[in-house]
Design a protein around this motif. Structure first.
Motif, short mmCIF file in Angstrom:
data_model
loop_
_atom_site.label_atom_id
_atom_site.label_comp_id
_atom_site.label_asym_id
_atom_site.label_seq_id
_atom_site.Cartn_x
_atom_site.Cartn_y
_atom_site.Cartn_z
N UNK A 22 0.83 -1.20 0.00
CA UNK A 22 0.00 0.00 0.00
C UNK A 22 0.87 1.26 0.00
N UNK A 23 0.23 2.42 0.04
CA UNK A 23 0.95 3.70 -0.07
C UNK A 23 1.87 3.95 1.12
N UNK A 24 1.64 3.24 2.24
CA UNK A 24 2.50 3.41 3.42
C UNK A 24 3.58 2.35 3.49
N UNK A 40 -5.95 -9.31 -1.95
CA UNK A 40 -5.53 -8.16 -2.75
C UNK A 40 -6.76 -7.31 -3.07
N UNK A 41 -6.71 -6.06 -2.65
CA UNK A 41 -7.76 -5.10 -2.99
C UNK A 41 -7.09 -3.84 -3.54
N UNK A 42 -7.79 -3.16 -4.43
CA UNK A 42 -7.18 -2.03 -5.12
C UNK A 42 -6.69 -0.95 -4.17
N UNK A 43 -7.40 -0.75 -3.07
CA UNK A 43 -6.97 0.30 -2.15
C UNK A 43 -5.65 -0.07 -1.44
N UNK A 44 -5.28 -1.38 -1.50
CA UNK A 44 -4.04 -1.84 -0.90
C UNK A 44 -2.96 -2.09 -1.95
N UNK A 45 -3.26 -1.80 -3.21
CA UNK A 45 -2.36 -2.16 -4.31
C UNK A 45 -1.70 -0.93 -4.91
N UNK A 46 -0.99 -0.17 -4.09
CA UNK A 46 -0.24 0.95 -4.65
C UNK A 46 0.89 0.43 -5.53
N UNK A 47 1.54 -0.67 -5.08
CA UNK A 47 2.57 -1.33 -5.87
C UNK A 47 2.40 -2.84 -5.76
N UNK A 70 1.23 0.13 -11.22
CA UNK A 70 0.37 0.13 -12.40
C UNK A 70 -0.20 1.51 -12.69
N UNK A 71 -0.55 2.26 -11.65
CA UNK A 71 -1.09 3.60 -11.85
C UNK A 71 -2.59 3.66 -12.05
N UNK A 72 -3.25 2.50 -12.08
CA UNK A 72 -4.70 2.45 -12.21
C UNK A 72 -5.20 1.18 -11.53
N UNK A 73 -6.51 1.08 -11.33
CA UNK A 73 -7.08 -0.05 -10.62
C UNK A 73 -6.91 -1.35 -11.39
N UNK A 74 -6.78 -2.45 -10.64
CA UNK A 74 -6.76 -3.78 -11.22
C UNK A 74 -8.20 -4.29 -11.31
N UNK A 75 -8.52 -4.91 -12.43
CA UNK A 75 -9.83 -5.55 -12.54
C UNK A 75 -9.88 -6.76 -11.61
N UNK A 76 -11.05 -7.06 -11.10
CA UNK A 76 -11.19 -8.20 -10.21
C UNK A 76 -10.96 -9.51 -10.97
N UNK A 97 -2.18 -14.52 -8.09
CA UNK A 97 -2.81 -13.79 -7.01
C UNK A 97 -4.20 -13.36 -7.49
N UNK A 98 -5.06 -13.09 -6.56
CA UNK A 98 -6.44 -12.72 -6.90
C UNK A 98 -6.77 -11.35 -6.35
N UNK A 99 -7.38 -10.52 -7.18
CA UNK A 99 -7.86 -9.20 -6.76
C UNK A 99 -9.35 -9.31 -6.52
N UNK A 100 -9.77 -8.91 -5.34
CA UNK A 100 -11.20 -9.02 -4.99
C UNK A 100 -11.84 -7.64 -4.94
#
Length: 307
Positions: free
Chosen positions: A190-192, A200-207, A279-285, A304-307
């Motif tokens: 994440x950003x921190x 894996x969720x988009x809000x936790x996927x800064x990198x 990535x700079x943008x959201x990952x599709x689920x 890995x899976x994005x939910x």
């Protein structure tokens, strides 16, 4: 009170009523005018936004046409020189499809497409370098062919040398393909800077972080190796961005995209490699696949899976 005073009071009341009516009418006229002014201003603002979007769409279409033309020039030249153009054809077809869409794009869609075109400019520079390299190779081959002797013995000797070189290259490829990536770990950062591996969720996927160890191999020689990582979407498309270090490499005679790349000196000491990709943008689920390649062969994979 006398009878003479009554007409004066009645006249005064009538006059006051007229004044009040005039004031009300003036207020209504002012409010109506203000409303008309606001409506006109909003309409002008919307018309201006539509005009700007129309101009941006037109400029984007011009850029799409220009980039398609530039790609076509590189494709023709690289094909003439005997190089691989799979990646360029793929991008060109994508741009042609986008150009043929008769839609009014939003500002966000225009910005995304412009960013893609900007990233492809870096790919064009890379291909220009490939063209110069291919030209030099062709010139060298032409000179070598011109200098070849016509006698049968000399031709056979050259064939033996070429076969020997081919055997050495095949041996190196075989040895390199025996490398193996072990304990592949995929984490969301994440950003921190905090990492997660379970969900894996988009809000936790800064990198996206990918790390693994190169297994011991007593057969493979020590030396510099290129190791490529592909991150594939649920529909099997490689995630890449030329501006962030992505590019292409050759696999089974075809040019394919990679997400990230590292080179390292193989010392047969269970070395660890770590990759970060923003990535700079959201990952599709959905379920994503991570593949690792070296020496023209796949050496490991994970998911890995994005939910």
């Amino acid at each position: 009170m006398t009878q003479g005073e009554l007409p004066d009071k009645k006249s005064s009341g009538t006059e006051n009523g007229k004044n009040i009516l005039i004031v009300v009418l003036i207020i209504l006229v002012i409010l109506s005018g203000w409303r008309l002014f606001n409506d006109h201003r909003e309409k002008s603002k919307k018309n201006e936004e539509i005009l700007i979007l129309t101009e941006d769409n037109s400029e984007l279409n011009i850029r799409l046409d220009s980039m398609t033309f530039q790609l076509d020039l590189r494709i023709q030249e690289i094909e003439r020189l005997g190089g691989n153009v799979d990646s360029l054809i793929q991008i060109k077809e994508q741009l042609v499809r986008e150009r043929q869409l008769e839609i009014n794009r939003t500002a966000a869609e225009i910005a995304t497409l412009n960013a893609q075109i900007d990233s492809y400019s870096g790919l064009l520079k890379q291909k220009d370098g490939d063209i110069l390299r291919l030209r030099k190779q062709n010139q060298q081959l032409f000179s070598e062919n011109r200098e070849l002797k016509s006698s049968k013995a000399e031709v056979e000797e050259e064939v033996v040398k070429l076969n020997s070189r081919t055997d050495e290259l095949e041996q190196k490829v075989t040895l390199a393909s025996r490398l193996k990536a072990e304990n592949i770990r995929v984490a969301a950062v994440n950003s921190r800077g905090r990492e997660r591996e379970d969900e894996f969720r988009n809000r936790q996927l800064s990198k996206l972080k990918v790390s693994f160890f190169i297994a011991e191999n007593n057969v493979a020689p020590e030396g510099i190796r290129d190791v490529y990582v592909q991150v594939l979407t649920p529909n099997e498309q490689v995630i890449f961005d030329i501006a962030k270090g992505s590019g292409t490499f050759e696999l089974d005679g075809k040019e394919v995209f990679y997400t990230a790349k590292q080179d390292f000196i193989f010392t047969n000491s269970q070395q660890q490699l770590t990759y970060y990709y923003e990535k700079g943008s959201d990952y599709a689920k959905g379920l994503y696949t991570v593949k690792v390649f070296s020496g023209g062969a796949e050496i490991g994979r994970s998911s890995f899976e994005v939910k």
